[in-house]
Design a protein around this motif. Sequence first.
Motif, short mmCIF file in Angstrom:
data_model
loop_
_atom_site.label_atom_id
_atom_site.label_comp_id
_atom_site.label_asym_id
_atom_site.label_seq_id
_atom_site.Cartn_x
_atom_site.Cartn_y
_atom_site.Cartn_z
N TYR A 58 0.21 -1.25 -0.07
CA TYR A 58 -0.10 -0.33 0.10
C TYR A 58 0.78 1.73 -0.03
O TYR A 58 0.69 2.52 -0.43
N GLU A 59 2.17 1.24 0.57
CA GLU A 59 2.92 2.43 0.63
C GLU A 59 3.30 2.98 -0.72
O GLU A 59 3.46 3.97 -0.82
N ILE A 72 -10.35 2.76 1.56
CA ILE A 72 -9.49 1.97 2.31
C ILE A 72 -10.65 0.00 2.53
O ILE A 72 -11.83 0.89 3.63
N LEU A 78 -5.60 -3.09 10.09
CA LEU A 78 -5.05 -1.57 9.59
C LEU A 78 -5.44 -0.42 8.98
O LEU A 78 -4.89 0.48 8.43
N VAL A 82 -3.63 1.77 7.76
CA VAL A 82 -3.38 2.90 6.72
C VAL A 82 -3.75 3.86 6.39
O VAL A 82 -3.34 5.05 5.57
#
Length: 355
Positions: A58-59, A72, A78, A82
Amino acid sequence: MAKIGIGMIGLGGAGGWGHFPGYTDIPEEAKIVALCDNVPARTEAKARMTGAKAYTEYEKLLADPDVEAVDITLPHYLHARVALAAIEAGKHVIVEKPFTITVEEADSVISAAKRKGVKLMVAENTRFVEAYEVARKMLDQDLIGRICYAEAYIGGSEIPRLRDPNSWNGKVSLAGGGVVMDSAVHSFYLLRWMVGKMKTVSAFTTKFMDELPIDTETNAVAIFKFENGALGHVANSETTEHPWTEQMQLIGVNGSLVVDMLAERPLQLYSTKRKSSNVTMGWSPYGSSSWEEPFIYHSGLEWKSRSMKKEVQHFVRCIAQDTQPLVSGEDGREDVRVAVKTYESVKTGRPVDIY
Ligand SMILES: NC(=O)c1ccc[n+]([C@@H]2O[C@H](COP(=O)([O-])OP(=O)(O)OC[C@H]3O[C@@H](n4cnc5c(N)ncnc54)[C@H](O)[C@@H]3O)[C@@H](O)[C@H]2O)c1
């Protein structure tokens, strides 16, 4: 009109059948530019269909300048992590329920979004279910009078998922809890929206099937006193066999509203206040009461996915028109708070004040 560039993180159930078609249905307003799932097979076909880039981390999606807004739909543990990373990258964020798994996490995401000046919405589809929208309008017209009692039920079978030892559902460390964190948060939102703030909770939960490899509860009942004097209860089950469904009853001094998502006409109104009904007249000590089943476009199997599409489309329009989402971070925080207090009541065996 400029299209909003969407990056979706999590393409399992909710992301795949709920959110994804919501965006692809409004190609004039939104374009999915990036998809991320750590299981590559979940993004491949959708990336081909939309021309989106596919990521497994996801980065990398968050570093993509084409992504303006991040959606999301990840396991609960998470959500805060996130969402915070997305906000820090300057992206608008919509995050599935439960907003976070602690109130402290919710606070940190809300303040980060304010600091960065980005939109933050909790994907609480309840707000976009037609039967509930019509019910809310009937309350605004004062058709059932002061509400003295309210109940909400959500149920269906999560047994196959809970049987899977690799599932994140059923693990407190990954899901933050069981049916209360996963399902009851919808009912908390619903009754807060319909009735008002909850003041005190008294709750029971059970893990109904001992053979399931889980450390979470599968069934829950929470009884509430509301700030305005009403009483109510929320019941949730993951161990029953009917299509995933919801019910609601609001009992007021001049009538009642009954919602049953498995019925062809999901909403019924009984009211002493509306005399112009073309439907059946009933008897009440105050004279005749009308009985209406308003027409609502409805399918017992589709209402949820329809509401999830509507919610993400609302998010896109809030960004395009610079308006505030109907379901805020503060709303999500409130529902998490009620969940935490519900667990506290279960643990202590006592009623717990929410305020
Ligand atoms: N509003 C509703 O009615 C509704 C319905 C279902 C699920 N949900 C919510 O949606 C969220 C997701 O639930 P789900 O049922 O879709 O779960 P799921 O397990 O089907 O999907 C989650 C996806 O996230 C991916 N994933 C996990 N960790 C990742 C990581 N680190 N990086 C990238 N991808 C990762 C998984 O591979 C999976 O595809 C939850 O918050 C759940 O409560 C809401």
